[in-house]
Design a protein around this motif. Structure first.
Motif, PDB file in Angstrom:
ATOM      1  N   ALA A  61       0.883  -1.552   0.014  1.00 39.97           N
ATOM      2  CA  ALA A  61      -0.255   0.095   0.005  1.00 39.97           C
ATOM      3  C   ALA A  61       0.476   1.195   0.254  1.00 39.97           C
ATOM      4  O   ALA A  61       1.833   1.569   0.632  1.00 39.97           O
ATOM      5  N   LEU A  62       0.391   2.747  -0.695  1.00 40.16           N
ATOM      6  CA  LEU A  62       0.782   3.726  -0.661  1.00 40.16           C
ATOM      7  C   LEU A  62       1.058   4.269   0.172  1.00 40.16           C
ATOM      8  O   LEU A  62       0.468   4.023   1.437  1.00 40.16           O
ATOM      9  N   PRO A  63       1.952   4.976   1.098  1.00 46.68           N
ATOM     10  CA  PRO A  63       1.899   5.414   2.232  1.00 46.68           C
ATOM     11  C   PRO A  63       0.163   6.533   2.422  1.00 46.68           C
ATOM     12  O   PRO A  63       0.726   7.679   1.402  1.00 46.68           O
ATOM     13  N   ALA A  64       0.080   6.154   4.040  1.00 45.42           N
ATOM     14  CA  ALA A  64      -1.566   7.924   3.796  1.00 45.42           C
ATOM     15  C   ALA A  64      -0.145   8.603   3.915  1.00 45.42           C
ATOM     16  O   ALA A  64      -0.999   9.682   4.092  1.00 45.42           O
ATOM     17  N   SER A  65      -0.001   8.787   5.067  1.00 45.41           N
ATOM     18  CA  SER A  65       0.669  10.271   5.328  1.00 45.41           C
ATOM     19  C   SER A  65       2.351   9.886   4.748  1.00 45.41           C
ATOM     20  O   SER A  65       3.429   9.816   5.553  1.00 45.41           O
ATOM     21  N   PRO A  66       2.453  10.582   3.882  1.00 42.04           N
ATOM     22  CA  PRO A  66       4.514   9.896   4.027  1.00 42.04           C
ATOM     23  C   PRO A  66       5.341  11.019   4.095  1.00 42.04           C
ATOM     24  O   PRO A  66       4.918  12.388   4.972  1.00 42.04           O
ATOM     25  N   SER A  67       6.519  10.652   4.774  1.00 42.93           N
ATOM     26  CA  SER A  67       7.516  10.939   5.893  1.00 42.93           C
ATOM     27  C   SER A  67       8.910  10.924   5.311  1.00 42.93           C
ATOM     28  O   SER A  67       9.170   9.677   5.166  1.00 42.93           O
ATOM     29  N   LEU A  68       9.597  11.687   5.490  1.00 42.09           N
ATOM     30  CA  LEU A  68      10.596  11.615   5.373  1.00 42.09           C
ATOM     31  C   LEU A  68      11.509  11.438   6.515  1.00 42.09           C
ATOM     32  O   LEU A  68      12.960  11.684   6.805  1.00 42.09           O
ATOM     33  N   ALA A  69      10.935  11.910   7.732  1.00 42.82           N
ATOM     34  CA  ALA A  69      11.093  11.406   9.377  1.00 42.82           C
ATOM     35  C   ALA A  69      12.365   9.886   8.959  1.00 42.82           C
ATOM     36  O   ALA A  69      13.435  10.264  10.174  1.00 42.82           O
ATOM     37  N   ALA A  70      12.334   9.186   7.803  1.00 40.19           N
ATOM     38  CA  ALA A  70      13.454   8.392   8.151  1.00 40.19           C
ATOM     39  C   ALA A  70      14.021   7.768   7.695  1.00 40.19           C
ATOM     40  O   ALA A  70      15.267   8.121   8.069  1.00 40.19           O
ATOM     41  N   TRP A  71      14.100   8.780   6.884  1.00 42.05           N
ATOM     42  CA  TRP A  71      15.436   9.566   5.546  1.00 42.05           C
ATOM     43  C   TRP A  71      16.035  10.199   6.755  1.00 42.05           C
ATOM     44  O   TRP A  71      17.591  10.072   6.698  1.00 42.05           O
ATOM     45  N   VAL A  72      15.842  10.995   7.375  1.00 39.97           N
ATOM     46  CA  VAL A  72      16.178  11.874   8.324  1.00 39.97           C
ATOM     47  C   VAL A  72      17.125  11.051   9.493  1.00 39.97           C
ATOM     48  O   VAL A  72      18.286  11.487   9.529  1.00 39.97           O
ATOM     49  N   LYS A  73      16.616  10.358   9.785  1.00 39.40           N
ATOM     50  CA  LYS A  73      17.169   9.875  10.882  1.00 39.40           C
ATOM     51  C   LYS A  73      18.249   8.849  10.242  1.00 39.40           C
ATOM     52  O   LYS A  73      19.948   8.596  10.751  1.00 39.40           O
ATOM     53  N   ALA A  74      17.872   7.837   9.445  1.00 39.68           N
ATOM     54  CA  ALA A  74      19.066   7.196   8.724  1.00 39.68           C
ATOM     55  C   ALA A  74      20.518   7.631   8.809  1.00 39.68           C
ATOM     56  O   ALA A  74      21.442   7.676   8.772  1.00 39.68           O
ATOM     57  N   TRP A  75      20.219   9.048   8.335  1.00 35.66           N
ATOM     58  CA  TRP A  75      21.134   9.382   7.440  1.00 35.66           C
ATOM     59  C   TRP A  75      21.733  10.617   8.829  1.00 35.66           C
ATOM     60  O   TRP A  75      23.549  10.653   9.179  1.00 35.66           O
ATOM     61  N   THR A  76      21.554  10.832   9.781  1.00 41.87           N
ATOM     62  CA  THR A  76      21.424  11.657  10.732  1.00 41.87           C
ATOM     63  C   THR A  76      22.013  10.957  11.861  1.00 41.87           C
ATOM     64  O   THR A  76      22.753  11.489  12.988  1.00 41.87           O
ATOM     65  N   SER A  77      21.023  10.326  12.693  1.00 44.82           N
ATOM     66  CA  SER A  77      20.992   9.498  13.823  1.00 44.82           C
ATOM     67  C   SER A  77      20.941   7.763  14.477  1.00 44.82           C
ATOM     68  O   SER A  77      20.174   8.051  15.470  1.00 44.82           O
ATOM     69  N   ALA A  78      20.533   7.371  13.134  1.00 43.72           N
ATOM     70  CA  ALA A  78      20.730   5.811  13.359  1.00 43.72           C
ATOM     71  C   ALA A  78      21.592   5.712  14.155  1.00 43.72           C
ATOM     72  O   ALA A  78      23.073   6.104  13.893  1.00 43.72           O
ATOM     73  N   CYS A  79      21.997   4.290  15.138  1.00 38.75           N
ATOM     74  CA  CYS A  79      22.861   4.019  15.735  1.00 38.75           C
ATOM     75  C   CYS A  79      24.027   3.234  14.804  1.00 38.75           C
ATOM     76  O   CYS A  79      22.723   2.214  14.471  1.00 38.75           O
ATOM     77  N   THR A  80      24.778   3.412  14.757  1.00 40.01           N
ATOM     78  CA  THR A  80      25.302   1.968  13.781  1.00 40.01           C
ATOM     79  C   THR A  80      26.765   1.361  14.619  1.00 40.01           C
ATOM     80  O   THR A  80      27.977   1.272  14.214  1.00 40.01           O
ATOM     81  N   GLY A  81      26.024   1.136  16.375  1.00 45.02           N
ATOM     82  CA  GLY A  81      26.966   0.564  16.825  1.00 45.02           C
ATOM     83  C   GLY A  81      26.615   1.010  18.243  1.00 45.02           C
ATOM     84  O   GLY A  81      25.783   1.131  18.475  1.00 45.02           O
ATOM     85  N   LEU A  82      27.854   1.685  18.780  1.00 45.55           N
ATOM     86  CA  LEU A  82      27.836   2.272  20.560  1.00 45.55           C
ATOM     87  C   LEU A  82      27.810   3.886  19.459  1.00 45.55           C
ATOM     88  O   LEU A  82      27.303   4.597  20.410  1.00 45.55           O
ATOM     89  N   THR A  83      27.852   4.220  18.584  1.00 43.64           N
ATOM     90  CA  THR A  83      27.422   5.995  17.870  1.00 43.64           C
ATOM     91  C   THR A  83      26.449   5.996  17.416  1.00 43.64           C
ATOM     92  O   THR A  83      25.617   4.421  16.500  1.00 43.64           O
ATOM     93  N   CYS A  84      25.703   7.120  17.311  1.00 45.44           N
ATOM     94  CA  CYS A  84      24.516   7.034  17.000  1.00 45.44           C
ATOM     95  C   CYS A  84      24.626   8.506  16.337  1.00 45.44           C
ATOM     96  O   CYS A  84      23.645   9.129  15.907  1.00 45.44           O
TER      97      CYS A  84
END
Length: 298
Positions: A61-84
């Motif tokens: 299904a297509l997103p009912a309310s599209p958001s780029l929040a996941a993209w922003v988090k993946a780029w800036t604050s997702a945890c890649t081990g001990l650092t986020c």
């Protein structure tokens, strides 16, 4: 001449009937396209959905309310081990690995291919055959010996080590591409340059390389794709401070605690694949030309 006469002399074109074989070809192309595009579609729509919408289970299904929040988090604050700090650290590490590896391997590979195609070096066929044999040996076989060699030399895990590794493994393919391309050029150009007094490097820099633009594009695409998508070599040889984007992506996907954020995982995966896709689609026309040109002679 009357309109009836004009109509009588006009040739009649009967519509071509599509044969069953052509229908089968169309069906095969459609199924193949769906096979590759459906996962990409799922990744894109999932990355644009919030987790509350993903939990409902409507995968296509297509997103009912599209958001780029996941993209922003993946780029800036997702945890890649001990650092986020997101996947951006791995992106810049991959660039630091990619740029010198691509440039050095193309320069050395084109120079070697030029020498093997136009300069009759003693033992050139033996050297070329040995390089081709090495090119078809799985690189996993060389990992442990290379670890021992770089450990003995004191380089260990560093940026210089991973650049050297990618350059070495890229040389056989680069040499093959440029050797075949230079061998397909008219040898009269080379002979005329020799008569005019041009030397080895002058012919290479002023005549051969300016004519090799399609092959350079092919080499850039192949090396960029191989180096950017590499995981095991970067994990083993790059060192903790130079881990490439693929290693960071693996850490994001496999080190999540609590609820698994599928939208962040999909966004990080798309960000990792973005650069090779942009390069390929931006230079696809040159890629086809270069492959065709390099396949004229072997």
């Amino acid at each position: 001449m009357s309109a009836i006469t004009l109509g009588a002399v006009r040739p009649r074109f009967r519509p071509r009937r599509i044969s069953p074989a052509r229908w089968g070809l169309y069906a095969f192309i459609l199924i193949t396209a769906l096979y590759f595009l459906l996962p990409l579609y799922v990744m894109i729509v999932t990355s644009l959905k919030p987790m509350a919408e993903i939990r409902q289970g409507h995968l296509l299904a297509l997103p009912a309310s599209p958001s780029l929040a996941a993209w922003v988090k993946a780029w800036t604050s997702a945890c890649t081990g001990l650092t986020c700090e997101g996947i951006r650290t791995g992106f810049f590490n991959s660039l630091r690995i990619l740029l010198p590896s691509v440039v050095i391997s193309i320069v050395v590979g084109s120079l070697t291919g030029y020498a093997l195609s136009l300069w009759r070096v003693r033992g050139a066929n033996i050297l070329f055959g040995a390089m081709m044999i090495v090119a078809f040996i799985p690189y996993q076989v060389f990992i442990y010996p290379l670890v021992r060699v770089f450990s003995f030399t004191g380089l260990g895990q560093s940026l210089a080590t991973i650049v050297t590794i990618h350059t070495i493994f890229g040389l056989p393919t680069m040499t093959l591409l440029f050797r075949n391309y230079f061998a397909s050029l008219p040898v009269e150009l080379f002979k005329a340059a020799r008569i005019d007094g041009a030397g080895f490097y002058q012919i290479y820099a002023r005549i051969m390389m300016p004519m090799a633009t399609p092959m350079i594009v092919v080499a850039v695409i192949l090396q960029t794709t191989g180096i950017w998508n590499d995981f095991i070599l970067g994990l083993v040889f790059a060192g903790r401070d130079n881990l490439p984007m693929t290693v960071q992506l693996n850490n994001i996907v496999n080190s999540t605690q609590g609820e698994r954020a599928y939208n962040v995982d999909m966004a990080a995966t798309l960000l990792t694949a973005l650069l090779p896709l942009v390069i390929y689609f931006g230079s696809g026309r040159w890629f086809v030309r270069g492959i065709a040109a390099g396949a004229v002679k072997g």
